[in-house]
Design a protein around this motif. Structure first.
Motif, PDB file in Angstrom:
ATOM      1  N   SER A  30       0.826  -1.220   0.000  1.00 51.45           N
ATOM      2  CA  SER A  30       0.000   0.000   0.000  1.00 51.45           C
ATOM      3  C   SER A  30       0.854   1.261   0.000  1.00 51.45           C
ATOM      4  CB  SER A  30      -0.912   0.017   1.232  1.00 51.45           C
ATOM      5  OG  SER A  30      -1.630   1.243   1.304  1.00 51.45           O
ATOM      6  N   HIS A  33      -0.830   6.363   2.980  1.00 52.27           N
ATOM      7  CA  HIS A  33       0.014   6.611   4.141  1.00 52.27           C
ATOM      8  C   HIS A  33      -0.770   7.186   5.312  1.00 52.27           C
ATOM      9  CE1 HIS A  33      -0.007  10.159   1.484  1.00 52.27           C
ATOM     10  NE2 HIS A  33      -0.095  10.856   2.601  1.00 52.27           N
ATOM     11  N   GLU A  56       4.332  -0.922   3.233  1.00 54.61           N
ATOM     12  CA  GLU A  56       3.952   0.413   2.786  1.00 54.61           C
ATOM     13  C   GLU A  56       5.145   1.106   2.150  1.00 54.61           C
ATOM     14  OE1 GLU A  56       2.292   2.395   6.167  1.00 54.61           O
ATOM     15  OE2 GLU A  56       0.411   1.277   6.058  1.00 54.61           O
TER      16      GLU A  56
END
Length: 338
Positions: A30, A33, A56
Motif C-alpha cells: 500500500s 500513508h 507500505e
C-alpha cells in the motif's frame, strides 16, 4: 440498480460475518500513508479471521518491487492513489483481472478499470479555491484558469504531481490535445509563482497573499475543517471554493483504489478484501477517517465533507483518461510547466 446494490451489500455483510473463523492471510502493498486506515484493516481481520500483513511505500517503488519479485511476489493486493499510478501498475503487468459481482455492481463503472484490474474506493475532487476578498468572479471551469484575466493569480502544483497529470489527461480526453496544450500554456502564463509544495501549500498561498486562486483536492480543505491544519484552519473563512465545470463535464475526480496482484498467493482473500472496501461500513470510514468522498453511491458523508457539499462529478471513464497520460506529460514538458 439501487435494489441490486442493496441486496449485494447485505450479501457482502453476511458473507464477512460468516467467515469470522476463516484461516489464512492477506499481503497488502500500500502507498496510502494514512494512520486512520488502521480501522479498515482491523475491522476486516476481526470479521474474517484473516491476518493482514502490510508493506507500505512509494507507489512506484512498490510496483518496481512487485515486478522484480515476479512469480515469487508475496503481494496479494496493491493499493494506491490516483488513476495514473493504477495505470502504471496495470501497464507493468503486476495486476490481474478479477470477477466480482459485488464490485462491478457497487463501484460505478467510470471508477473501474475496463479490464477489471483495478477499482476505485474513494474519491477526491480537484477543485478551485479563491480569496473571497480579492476575487469577485472566480473561474468556473478548469479551462477558465487559463483566462488572461487571472494573470499572476494562480497557484498550482508541479507537472510531476500525479493529480495534475490526470487532470490534464482528462482535458485531453474531453477537448483534444490542441485545446489542452493551449490551456496548459495559459495556466503557466497565469501562475503567481513557480509550482511548489503540496496541495495544502497552494491554499496557504492564498492565505499569505502570494496568489488569489489555487487548485487542490477537496480532502485537503475538508481536513482543515475537521481538525487543525497549520496555516489553513485558522484562516479558512478567507477561502472560497467551487466545484468546477458543473454546467459541462463536471468536476474532475482523483481516486484511491486497488487491484489484485498478478501472482497473488491468496487471491480469494484478496477479492474478499476489495469487496469489503466497497461495503457501506468501509465506505463511510473513507469519508469519516480521511475526508474523502465515498465511491459507492448513497453512502452518507462525514460532516467535513458535507460542509463542502455535493457536486456533479466528471463521469468520464478513467480508463479512457489514463490512455492520455503520456500526451499530458508531453504537453507539460513542451509548455514549460515546471
Amino acid at each position: 440498480m439501487l435494489k441490486a446494490t442493496t441486496v449485494l451489500a447485505g450479501a457482502l455483510t453476511a458473507a464477512i460475518a460468516t467467515t469470522a473463523a476463516a484461516e489464512g492471510e492477506l499481503n497488502i502493498y500500500s502507498s496510502r500513508h494514512y494512520d486512520t486506515d488502521e480501522q479498515l484493516y482491523s475491522e476486516f481481520e476481526e470479521a474474517t479471521g484473516i491476518t493482514i500483513n502490510r508493506i507500505e511505500g512509494n507507489a512506484d517503488e512498490l510496483i518496481a518491487r512487485m515486478t522484480a519479485e515476479g512469480e515469487n511476489s508475496p503481494a496479494d493486493i496493491l493499493i494506491t492513489v490516483d488513476t495514473s499510478r493504477l495505470t502504471r501498475a496495470k501497464d507493468a503487468g503486476v495486476l490481474q483481472s478479477i470477477e466480482s459481482d459485488v464490485l462491478e455492481t457497487r463501484v460505478p463503472a467510470y471508477l473501474q478499470d475496463e479490464d477489471n484490474q483495478w477499482f476505485g474506493f474513494s474519491q477526491r475532487s480537484r477543485i478551485i479555491f479563491y480569496d473571497k476578498d480579492e476575487v469577485a468572479n472566480p473561474p468556473l471551469t478548469y479551462l477558465d484558469l487559463a483566462d488572461p484575466a487571472y494573470k499572476g493569480k494562480v497557484c498550482i502544483r508541479s507537472s510531476k504531481n500525479t493529480y495534475n497529470q490526470t487532470l490534464l489527461a482528462s482535458i485531453v480526453t474531453h477537448h483534444g490535445a490542441d485545446a489542452a496544450r493551449s490551456w496548459a500554456e495559459g495556466v503557466v502564463a497565469n501562475m503567481a509563482r513557480d509550482p511548489q509544495g503540496g496541495d495544502t501549500d497552494q491554499m496557504r498561498g492564498i492565505i499569505s497573499g502570494e496568489c488569489d486562486i489555487a487548485v487542490a483536492n477537496s480532502y485537503y480543505f475538508a481536513r482543515a475543517i475537521r481538525k487543525d491544519v497549520k496555516g489553513v484552519s485558522e484562516n479558512r473563512d478567507q477561502i472560497g471554493w467551487l466545484f468546477p465545470s458543473q454546467n459541462t463535464e463536471g468536476a474532475h475526480i482523483n481516486l484511491s483504489g486497488g487491484g489484485v496482484a498478478v501472482h497473488a498467493p491468496n487471491k480469494d482473500n484478496a477479492v474478499k478484501f476489495l469487496e469489503y472496501l466497497a461495503s457501506d461500513s468501509a465506505q463511510a470510514y473513507f469519508s469519516a477517517g480521511n475526508d474523502e468522498y465515498p465511491a459507492v453511491p448513497g453512502v452518507g458523508l462525514a460532516p467535513s465533507i458535507a460542509a463542502l457539499g455535493h457536486f456533479k462529478p466528471d463521469d468520464v471513464n478513467l480508463s479512457e483518461v489514463a490512455k492520455n497520460l503520456p500526451e499530458a506529460q508531453k504537453i507539460f514538458n513542451d509548455v514549460g510547466w515546471k
